[in-house]
Design an enzyme around this catalytic site. Structure first.
Site, PDB file in Angstrom:
ATOM      1  N   GLU A   1       0.844  -1.207   0.000  1.00  0.00           N
ATOM      2  CA  GLU A   1       0.000   0.000   0.000  1.00  0.00           C
ATOM      3  C   GLU A   1       0.870   1.244   0.000  1.00  0.00           C
ATOM      4  O   GLU A   1       1.815   1.353   0.780  1.00  0.00           O
ATOM      5  CB  GLU A   1      -0.873   0.066   1.264  1.00  0.00           C
ATOM      6  CG  GLU A   1      -1.983  -0.953   1.347  1.00  0.00           C
ATOM      7  CD  GLU A   1      -3.329  -0.460   0.798  1.00  0.00           C
ATOM      8  OE1 GLU A   1      -3.409   0.663   0.259  1.00  0.00           O
ATOM      9  OE2 GLU A   1      -4.298  -1.230   0.928  1.00  0.00           O
TER      10      GLU A   1
ATOM     11  N   ASP B   1      -7.763   1.538  -7.224  1.00  0.00           N
ATOM     12  CA  ASP B   1      -6.395   1.857  -6.815  1.00  0.00           C
ATOM     13  C   ASP B   1      -5.377   0.911  -7.455  1.00  0.00           C
ATOM     14  O   ASP B   1      -5.749  -0.190  -7.857  1.00  0.00           O
ATOM     15  CB  ASP B   1      -6.274   1.833  -5.279  1.00  0.00           C
ATOM     16  CG  ASP B   1      -6.516   0.452  -4.677  1.00  0.00           C
ATOM     17  OD1 ASP B   1      -7.537  -0.174  -5.027  1.00  0.00           O
ATOM     18  OD2 ASP B   1      -5.678  -0.007  -3.886  1.00  0.00           O
TER      19      ASP B   1
ATOM     20  N   HIS C   1      -4.308  -3.104  -7.823  1.00  0.00           N
ATOM     21  CA  HIS C   1      -5.522  -3.708  -7.276  1.00  0.00           C
ATOM     22  C   HIS C   1      -6.646  -3.688  -8.308  1.00  0.00           C
ATOM     23  O   HIS C   1      -7.416  -4.635  -8.441  1.00  0.00           O
ATOM     24  CB  HIS C   1      -5.924  -2.953  -5.999  1.00  0.00           C
ATOM     25  CG  HIS C   1      -6.882  -3.689  -5.129  1.00  0.00           C
ATOM     26  ND1 HIS C   1      -7.432  -3.134  -3.999  1.00  0.00           N
ATOM     27  CD2 HIS C   1      -7.390  -4.943  -5.212  1.00  0.00           C
ATOM     28  CE1 HIS C   1      -8.248  -4.032  -3.442  1.00  0.00           C
ATOM     29  NE2 HIS C   1      -8.240  -5.131  -4.160  1.00  0.00           N
TER      30      HIS C   1
HETATM   31 ZN   LIG Z   1      -6.455  -1.738  -2.869  1.00  0.00          ZN
END
Ligand SMILES: [Zn+2]
Length: 175
Positions: free
Chosen positions: A113, A161, A151
């Protein structure tokens, strides 16, 4: 003089990036034995509830609320935090399917992330740290370029994202 905006590719041999240990107690399933990893999924997130969208603690608190977690989190300064051990199955991709048809992407992937707001792109420090981490892991697990995905690519229609992510630039950085 050349353009200052040119991106320096990271060095030929992937060196181990500096990783800050910040293991969490939720959002993953412990895996016994040696997990087969052949995919990296890139995400973006920010703290929508606190004062500082870039707050590492705030984003981690959000993960805890939803009982999810990536393996790695990269903050706005480019610092890399490890939240889940590579060998464990982290809950980061949810309902997902690879271009090759395999489902349950969490089972065989590493999730990373990046912290930035939906209206922004990753900054230079984040691209650099991400490239270094991805290069290092791709080499360690023999992950093909085709399996380094956002993703959105494994959960189309459900996820968008990493937002405003420059794949052309990133692929040059990891090649
Ligand atoms: Zn994600």
């Amino acid at each position: 003089m050349g353009s200052e905006a040119n991106i320096e590719p990271v060095e030929e041999l992937a060196s181990e990036p500096t990783i800050i240990n910040k293991l969490v107690t939720w959002g993953y399933k412990k895996y016994s034995g040696s997990r087969e990893i052949d995919t990296i999924i890139i995400h973006s997130a920010y703290d929508a509830l606190g004062d500082d969208p870039y707050s590492v603690e705030g984003v981690i608190k959000e993960f805890r609320t939803y009982q999810v977690s990536p393996h790695y989190l990269i903050d706005r300064e480019g610092s890399i935090y490890q939240l889940v051990d590579d060998n464990n199955i982290a809950y980061h991709a949810g309902v997902s399917e690879m271009p090759d048809g395999r489902i349950g992407v969490n089972n065989f992937s590493i999730g990373i992330e990046l912290i930035y707001h939906q209206s922004e792109s990753p900054n230079e420090a984040q691209y650099q740290s991400l490239a270094k981490l991805v290069k290092y892991k791709a080499e360690a697990y023999n992950i093909p370029l085709a399996n380094i995905l956002g993703h959105e690519a494994v959960a189309p229609g459900r996820k968008t994202d990493p937002w405003n992510f420059d794949w052309g630039k990133f692929e040059k950085m990891i090649e």
